[in-house]
Design a protein around this motif. Structure first.
Motif, PDB file in Angstrom:
ATOM      1  N   ARG A   1       0.761  -1.298   0.115  1.00  0.00           N
ATOM      2  CA  ARG A   1      -0.005  -0.080   0.035  1.00  0.00           C
ATOM      3  C   ARG A   1       0.893   1.238  -0.044  1.00  0.00           C
ATOM      4  O   ARG A   1       1.744   1.429   0.663  1.00  0.00           O
ATOM      5  CB  ARG A   1      -1.056   0.097   1.206  1.00  0.00           C
ATOM      6  CG  ARG A   1      -2.027   0.940   1.148  1.00  0.00           C
ATOM      7  CD  ARG A   1      -3.174   0.650   2.031  1.00  0.00           C
ATOM      8  NE  ARG A   1      -2.820   0.681   3.443  1.00  0.00           N
ATOM      9  CZ  ARG A   1      -2.825   1.762   4.294  1.00  0.00           C
ATOM     10  NH1 ARG A   1      -3.222   2.980   3.735  1.00  0.00           N
ATOM     11  NH2 ARG A   1      -2.508   1.670   5.456  1.00  0.00           N
ATOM     12  N   THR A   2       0.695   2.016  -0.836  1.00  0.00           N
ATOM     13  CA  THR A   2       1.514   3.028  -1.129  1.00  0.00           C
ATOM     14  C   THR A   2       0.800   4.637  -0.697  1.00  0.00           C
ATOM     15  O   THR A   2      -0.320   4.629  -0.391  1.00  0.00           O
ATOM     16  CB  THR A   2       1.819   3.484  -2.686  1.00  0.00           C
ATOM     17  OG1 THR A   2       0.921   3.716  -3.325  1.00  0.00           O
ATOM     18  CG2 THR A   2       2.784   2.080  -3.150  1.00  0.00           C
ATOM     19  N   ASP A   3       1.652   5.600  -0.721  1.00  0.00           N
ATOM     20  CA  ASP A   3       0.979   7.063  -0.483  1.00  0.00           C
ATOM     21  C   ASP A   3      -0.054   7.275  -1.662  1.00  0.00           C
ATOM     22  O   ASP A   3       0.287   6.917  -2.751  1.00  0.00           O
ATOM     23  CB  ASP A   3       1.839   8.135  -0.267  1.00  0.00           C
ATOM     24  CG  ASP A   3       2.528   7.969   1.009  1.00  0.00           C
ATOM     25  OD1 ASP A   3       1.896   7.336   1.843  1.00  0.00           O
ATOM     26  OD2 ASP A   3       3.405   8.561   1.086  1.00  0.00           O
ATOM     27  N   ALA A   4      -0.915   8.307  -1.563  1.00  0.00           N
ATOM     28  CA  ALA A   4      -2.250   8.622  -2.861  1.00  0.00           C
ATOM     29  C   ALA A   4      -1.130   9.248  -3.810  1.00  0.00           C
ATOM     30  O   ALA A   4      -1.320   9.299  -5.033  1.00  0.00           O
ATOM     31  CB  ALA A   4      -2.950   9.630  -2.044  1.00  0.00           C
TER      32      ALA A   4
ATOM     33  N   ALA B 136      12.494   8.951  -2.256  1.00  0.00           N
ATOM     34  CA  ALA B 136      12.041   8.324  -1.114  1.00  0.00           C
ATOM     35  C   ALA B 136      10.711   8.180  -1.268  1.00  0.00           C
ATOM     36  O   ALA B 136      10.013   8.978  -1.783  1.00  0.00           O
ATOM     37  CB  ALA B 136      12.387   8.844   0.240  1.00  0.00           C
ATOM     38  N   VAL B 137      10.134   6.899  -0.684  1.00  0.00           N
ATOM     39  CA  VAL B 137       8.830   6.477  -0.904  1.00  0.00           C
ATOM     40  C   VAL B 137       8.310   5.957   0.769  1.00  0.00           C
ATOM     41  O   VAL B 137       9.297   5.626   1.510  1.00  0.00           O
ATOM     42  CB  VAL B 137       8.707   5.465  -1.971  1.00  0.00           C
ATOM     43  CG1 VAL B 137       8.734   5.811  -3.141  1.00  0.00           C
ATOM     44  CG2 VAL B 137       9.424   4.166  -1.355  1.00  0.00           C
ATOM     45  N   LYS B 138       7.010   6.272   0.850  1.00  0.00           N
ATOM     46  CA  LYS B 138       6.459   5.693   2.250  1.00  0.00           C
ATOM     47  C   LYS B 138       5.532   4.562   2.036  1.00  0.00           C
ATOM     48  O   LYS B 138       4.531   4.870   1.338  1.00  0.00           O
ATOM     49  CB  LYS B 138       6.134   6.996   2.954  1.00  0.00           C
ATOM     50  CG  LYS B 138       5.447   6.524   4.328  1.00  0.00           C
ATOM     51  CD  LYS B 138       4.735   7.722   5.130  1.00  0.00           C
ATOM     52  CE  LYS B 138       4.126   7.405   6.328  1.00  0.00           C
ATOM     53  NZ  LYS B 138       3.318   8.347   7.170  1.00  0.00           N
ATOM     54  N   LEU B 139       5.762   3.338   2.447  1.00  0.00           N
ATOM     55  CA  LEU B 139       4.803   2.538   2.638  1.00  0.00           C
ATOM     56  C   LEU B 139       4.033   2.017   3.730  1.00  0.00           C
ATOM     57  O   LEU B 139       4.605   1.641   4.657  1.00  0.00           O
ATOM     58  CB  LEU B 139       5.515   1.251   2.123  1.00  0.00           C
ATOM     59  CG  LEU B 139       6.171   1.148   0.715  1.00  0.00           C
ATOM     60  CD1 LEU B 139       6.950   0.009   0.321  1.00  0.00           C
ATOM     61  CD2 LEU B 139       5.608   1.683  -0.590  1.00  0.00           C
ATOM     62  N   PRO B 140       2.898   2.212   3.943  1.00  0.00           N
ATOM     63  CA  PRO B 140       2.123   2.074   4.941  1.00  0.00           C
ATOM     64  C   PRO B 140       2.399   0.434   5.593  1.00  0.00           C
ATOM     65  O   PRO B 140       2.400   0.296   6.750  1.00  0.00           O
ATOM     66  CB  PRO B 140       0.612   2.508   4.707  1.00  0.00           C
ATOM     67  CG  PRO B 140       0.722   3.624   3.885  1.00  0.00           C
ATOM     68  CD  PRO B 140       1.871   3.013   3.038  1.00  0.00           C
ATOM     69  N   SER B 141       2.156  -0.246   4.675  1.00  0.00           N
ATOM     70  CA  SER B 141       2.149  -1.804   4.762  1.00  0.00           C
ATOM     71  C   SER B 141       2.445  -2.316   3.490  1.00  0.00           C
ATOM     72  O   SER B 141       2.223  -2.008   2.392  1.00  0.00           O
ATOM     73  CB  SER B 141       0.810  -2.204   5.504  1.00  0.00           C
ATOM     74  OG  SER B 141      -0.260  -2.154   4.444  1.00  0.00           O
ATOM     75  N   PHE B 142       2.983  -3.684   3.490  1.00  0.00           N
ATOM     76  CA  PHE B 142       3.487  -4.602   2.594  1.00  0.00           C
ATOM     77  C   PHE B 142       3.546  -6.037   3.133  1.00  0.00           C
ATOM     78  O   PHE B 142       3.655  -6.132   4.200  1.00  0.00           O
ATOM     79  CB  PHE B 142       4.540  -3.970   1.727  1.00  0.00           C
ATOM     80  CG  PHE B 142       5.879  -3.638   2.857  1.00  0.00           C
ATOM     81  CD1 PHE B 142       6.692  -4.671   3.173  1.00  0.00           C
ATOM     82  CD2 PHE B 142       5.957  -2.457   3.277  1.00  0.00           C
ATOM     83  CE1 PHE B 142       7.588  -4.276   4.077  1.00  0.00           C
ATOM     84  CE2 PHE B 142       6.975  -2.063   4.226  1.00  0.00           C
ATOM     85  CZ  PHE B 142       7.927  -3.031   4.510  1.00  0.00           C
TER      86      PHE B 142
END
Length: 336
Positions: free
Chosen positions: A262-265, A320-326
């Protein structure tokens, strides 16, 4: 040997483990109060207890946790399905469905991890004349197959059955034995890996491998277990690195990997990649959802070869990226 089982053996070989030990059929059928189809009996005698990829054929006995043997497992399972009101629909011809032991009732012989269920239609005094009714979870239909259980399996593994790809896509002709009447072998290797947190998430540099902080691994090398009684895990995870072993049975282990994140919008261009031994072997495509990414592939690791080293990476135009969950699921079976 039943003709259809002989035909299936020419398409899908039994396990390379020692030949399956047959169960005591006279005791089983006496306890169940029913004679079972001869092709099913011959199938179990030749193949043992196991699965074809995600499809399993129910074994006629089970052992409770205290070691007690339950010979009536097929009948007990049928009673459980009736209690759970599984047969509350009509079949494809509009006929009401009933469970065994009602006349013509359904007696389950198999199923799949995807929720499919396969039954005998117990019509007629001769079990060798029982046909198959399948409930396919994907299209959510009941559909009849005019043939025996083994005929149905042949149609599945060859792809000739019209709904074969609903059960296994692509169709697979590969049997993994997990036990028989006297042995319980190590099951096929599988793993579930998770990372991230829905509240805080994980911030990564673009191209960095995903870090796994919750790992569950099961199954192991069937060859080693069959010879020594010792399960040797074939999947190992250390931080961001996953290692896949080929085991000792030729030709090796085929692993199916499915990764989801799940990624940022605002991460419209972010993609997941699967890297094996330093090379990209699969790259996900943009999906309809702006906040989820998926990628899957199949990796064959040869028997007795060095472990395959796997990492899941995220590619992005941003630094850089932010992933809430994977998460990552891995399911292995003997390769082809």
């Amino acid at each position: 040997m039943h003709e259809s089982v002989a035909r299936l053996r020419g398409i899908m070989a039994p396990s390379p483990l020692p030949a399956a030990v047959p169960p005591p059929w006279d005791d089983i059928e006496s306890a169940c109060g029913v004679r079972l189809p001869s092709d099913y009996r011959d199938f179990i005698d030749n193949y043992g207890n196991g699965r074809i990829a995600d499809l399993h054929v129910l074994y006629p006995v089970s052992r409770r946790s205290n070691g007690q043997v339950r010979l009536t497992s097929l009948i007990d399972n049928a009673q459980g399905l009736i209690a759970d009101e599984v047969f509350h629909e009509d079949d494809e011809d509009g006929n009401p469905l009933v469970g065994y032991p009602a006349p013509g009732g359904l007696l389950q012989w198999g199923g799949s991890t995807g929720g499919d269920m396969f039954f005998w239609v117990t019509e007629g005094a001769d079990p060798d004349g029982w046909t198959v009714l399948a409930h396919l979870h994907g299209p959510a239909i009941w559909t009849r197959y005019d043939g025996t259980m083994t005929d149905f399996l042949i149609g599945l593994v060859t792809g000739e059955y019209r709904y074969a790809r609903s059960v296994s896509n692509p169709p697979v002709a590969r049997w993994t034995m997990i036990g028989d009447w006297t042995h319980r072998y190590g099951g096929p290797p599988s793993a579930s890996l998770h990372g991230g947190d829905d509240r805080a998430g994980v911030r990564l540099s673009a191209g960095a491998p995903l870090p796994w902080d919750r790992v569950s691994v099961s199954g192991g090398d069937q060859d080693v277990f069959g010879r020594t009684g010792e399960v040797v895990p074939l999947i190992a995870a250390d931080g961001a690195t996953v290692r896949l072993g080929g085991g000792g049975l030729a030709p090796g282990i085929a692993y199916r990997l499915f990764a989801w994140a799940r990624t940022d919008a605002d991460a419209e261009a972010d993609l997941l990649e699967i890297e094996c031994d330093g090379a990209i072997v699969a790259r996900g495509e943009l999906s309809d959802s702006p906040t989820t990414r998926m990628v899957e592939t199949r990796i064959l690791v040869a028997a007795n070869a060095p472990d395959a080293v796997v990492r899941i990476r995220v590619r992005s135009s941003k630094p850089a990226v932010k992933l809430p969950s994977f998460y990552l699921t891995i399911n292995g079976t003997l390769g082809d």
